[in-house]
Scaffold this motif. Structure first.
Motif, PDB file in Angstrom:
ATOM      1  N   GLY A  10     -10.220  -7.355 -12.262  1.00  0.00           N
ATOM      2  CA  GLY A  10     -10.676  -6.372 -11.291  1.00  0.00           C
ATOM      3  C   GLY A  10      -9.520  -5.645 -10.637  1.00  0.00           C
ATOM      4  O   GLY A  10      -8.359  -5.842 -10.963  1.00  0.00           O
ATOM      5  N   ALA A  11      -9.861  -4.814  -9.669  1.00  0.00           N
ATOM      6  CA  ALA A  11      -8.867  -4.009  -8.972  1.00  0.00           C
ATOM      7  C   ALA A  11      -8.483  -4.657  -7.646  1.00  0.00           C
ATOM      8  O   ALA A  11      -9.077  -5.644  -7.226  1.00  0.00           O
ATOM      9  N   LYS A  12      -7.511  -4.069  -6.999  1.00  0.00           N
ATOM     10  CA  LYS A  12      -7.102  -4.553  -5.693  1.00  0.00           C
ATOM     11  C   LYS A  12      -8.270  -4.432  -4.725  1.00  0.00           C
ATOM     12  O   LYS A  12      -8.956  -3.415  -4.690  1.00  0.00           O
ATOM     13  N   LYS A  13      -8.535  -5.470  -3.966  1.00  0.00           N
ATOM     14  CA  LYS A  13      -9.636  -5.549  -2.999  1.00  0.00           C
ATOM     15  C   LYS A  13     -11.020  -5.562  -3.651  1.00  0.00           C
ATOM     16  O   LYS A  13     -12.030  -5.476  -2.973  1.00  0.00           O
ATOM     17  N   ARG A  14     -11.114  -5.622  -4.987  1.00  0.00           N
ATOM     18  CA  ARG A  14     -12.385  -5.716  -5.714  1.00  0.00           C
ATOM     19  C   ARG A  14     -12.243  -6.792  -6.787  1.00  0.00           C
ATOM     20  O   ARG A  14     -12.142  -6.488  -7.973  1.00  0.00           O
ATOM     21  N   PRO A  15     -12.232  -8.060  -6.389  1.00  0.00           N
ATOM     22  CA  PRO A  15     -12.005  -9.121  -7.373  1.00  0.00           C
ATOM     23  C   PRO A  15     -13.176  -9.283  -8.342  1.00  0.00           C
ATOM     24  O   PRO A  15     -14.321  -9.000  -8.009  1.00  0.00           O
ATOM     25  N   PHE A  16     -12.841  -9.734  -9.532  1.00  0.00           N
ATOM     26  CA  PHE A  16     -13.810 -10.046 -10.576  1.00  0.00           C
ATOM     27  C   PHE A  16     -13.213 -11.210 -11.348  1.00  0.00           C
ATOM     28  O   PHE A  16     -12.029 -11.174 -11.693  1.00  0.00           O
ATOM     29  N   TYR A  17     -13.987 -12.235 -11.570  1.00  0.00           N
ATOM     30  CA  TYR A  17     -13.459 -13.434 -12.214  1.00  0.00           C
ATOM     31  C   TYR A  17     -14.207 -13.728 -13.507  1.00  0.00           C
ATOM     32  O   TYR A  17     -15.427 -13.631 -13.557  1.00  0.00           O
ATOM     33  N   HIS A  18     -13.451 -14.105 -14.535  1.00  0.00           N
ATOM     34  CA  HIS A  18     -14.034 -14.619 -15.767  1.00  0.00           C
ATOM     35  C   HIS A  18     -13.991 -16.139 -15.676  1.00  0.00           C
ATOM     36  O   HIS A  18     -13.023 -16.714 -15.177  1.00  0.00           O
ATOM     37  N   ASN A  40     -18.847 -12.364 -10.007  1.00  0.00           N
ATOM     38  CA  ASN A  40     -18.529 -11.144  -9.264  1.00  0.00           C
ATOM     39  C   ASN A  40     -18.863 -11.378  -7.792  1.00  0.00           C
ATOM     40  O   ASN A  40     -20.010 -11.223  -7.383  1.00  0.00           O
ATOM     41  N   PRO A  41     -17.870 -11.759  -6.968  1.00  0.00           N
ATOM     42  CA  PRO A  41     -18.160 -12.098  -5.572  1.00  0.00           C
ATOM     43  C   PRO A  41     -18.551 -10.907  -4.710  1.00  0.00           C
ATOM     44  O   PRO A  41     -19.117 -11.089  -3.636  1.00  0.00           O
ATOM     45  N   VAL A  42     -18.274  -9.684  -5.160  1.00  0.00           N
ATOM     46  CA  VAL A  42     -18.606  -8.500  -4.368  1.00  0.00           C
ATOM     47  C   VAL A  42     -19.740  -7.704  -4.993  1.00  0.00           C
ATOM     48  O   VAL A  42     -19.838  -6.489  -4.803  1.00  0.00           O
ATOM     49  N   ALA A  43     -20.638  -8.379  -5.712  1.00  0.00           N
ATOM     50  CA  ALA A  43     -21.766  -7.711  -6.361  1.00  0.00           C
ATOM     51  C   ALA A  43     -22.692  -7.100  -5.316  1.00  0.00           C
ATOM     52  O   ALA A  43     -22.971  -7.706  -4.285  1.00  0.00           O
ATOM     53  N   GLN A  44     -23.160  -5.891  -5.611  1.00  0.00           N
ATOM     54  CA  GLN A  44     -24.072  -5.190  -4.712  1.00  0.00           C
ATOM     55  C   GLN A  44     -25.256  -4.664  -5.510  1.00  0.00           C
ATOM     56  O   GLN A  44     -25.137  -4.365  -6.687  1.00  0.00           O
ATOM     57  N   GLY A  45     -26.377  -4.541  -4.844  1.00  0.00           N
ATOM     58  CA  GLY A  45     -27.561  -3.965  -5.489  1.00  0.00           C
ATOM     59  C   GLY A  45     -28.045  -4.799  -6.652  1.00  0.00           C
ATOM     60  O   GLY A  45     -28.282  -5.996  -6.529  1.00  0.00           O
ATOM     61  N   ASN A  46     -28.200  -4.160  -7.802  1.00  0.00           N
ATOM     62  CA  ASN A  46     -28.738  -4.826  -8.991  1.00  0.00           C
ATOM     63  C   ASN A  46     -27.683  -5.531  -9.828  1.00  0.00           C
ATOM     64  O   ASN A  46     -28.000  -6.085 -10.879  1.00  0.00           O
TER      65      ASN A  46
END
Length: 84
Positions: A10-18, A40-46
Motif C-alpha cells: 500500500g501507500a503511505k498512510k494507506r496500509p494494505f497487508y498480504h 485491509n485495515p482501512v477498508a471503506q464501503g463495500n
C-alpha cells in the motif's frame, strides 16, 4: 520454522497487508512461500476487510506452521463470519 504473517504494502498512510506463509528468517516484506489472503485495515464501503483461504491456512498449520498474533485474530474473525 515456517510462519504465517503479514507483509506490508500500500501507500503511505494507506496500509494494505498480504497474509503470507514464509520462513521466519526472511525479512518482513521479503520472499514468501505462498500468499493465502489479504487484510485491509482501512477498508471503506463495500471493500472487503479480510480475505483468507482457510483451507490453505489449515494445511500449513497441519504441517507445522505457526500463526502470528494478528493473523490468529484474523483467522478467528473469518471463521466466526463463516459460521454465522
Amino acid at each position: 520454522m515456517v510462519k504465517i504473517r503479514l507483509t506490508r504494502g500500500g501507500a503511505k498512510k494507506r496500509p494494505f497487508y498480504h497474509i503470507v506463509v514464509t520462513d521466519q528468517r526472511n525479512k518482513r516484506d521479503g520472499r514468501s512461500i505462498e500468499r493465502v489472503g489479504y487484510y485491509n485495515p482501512v477498508a471503506q464501503g463495500n471493500e472487503k476487510r479480510v480475505e483468507l483461504d482457510t483451507e490453505r491456512v489449515k494445511h500449513w498449520v497441519s504441517h507445522g506452521a505457526q500463526l502470528t498474533e494478528k493473523v490468529s485474530a484474523l483467522v478467528k474473525e473469518v471463521s466466526a463470519k463463516a459460521a454465522a
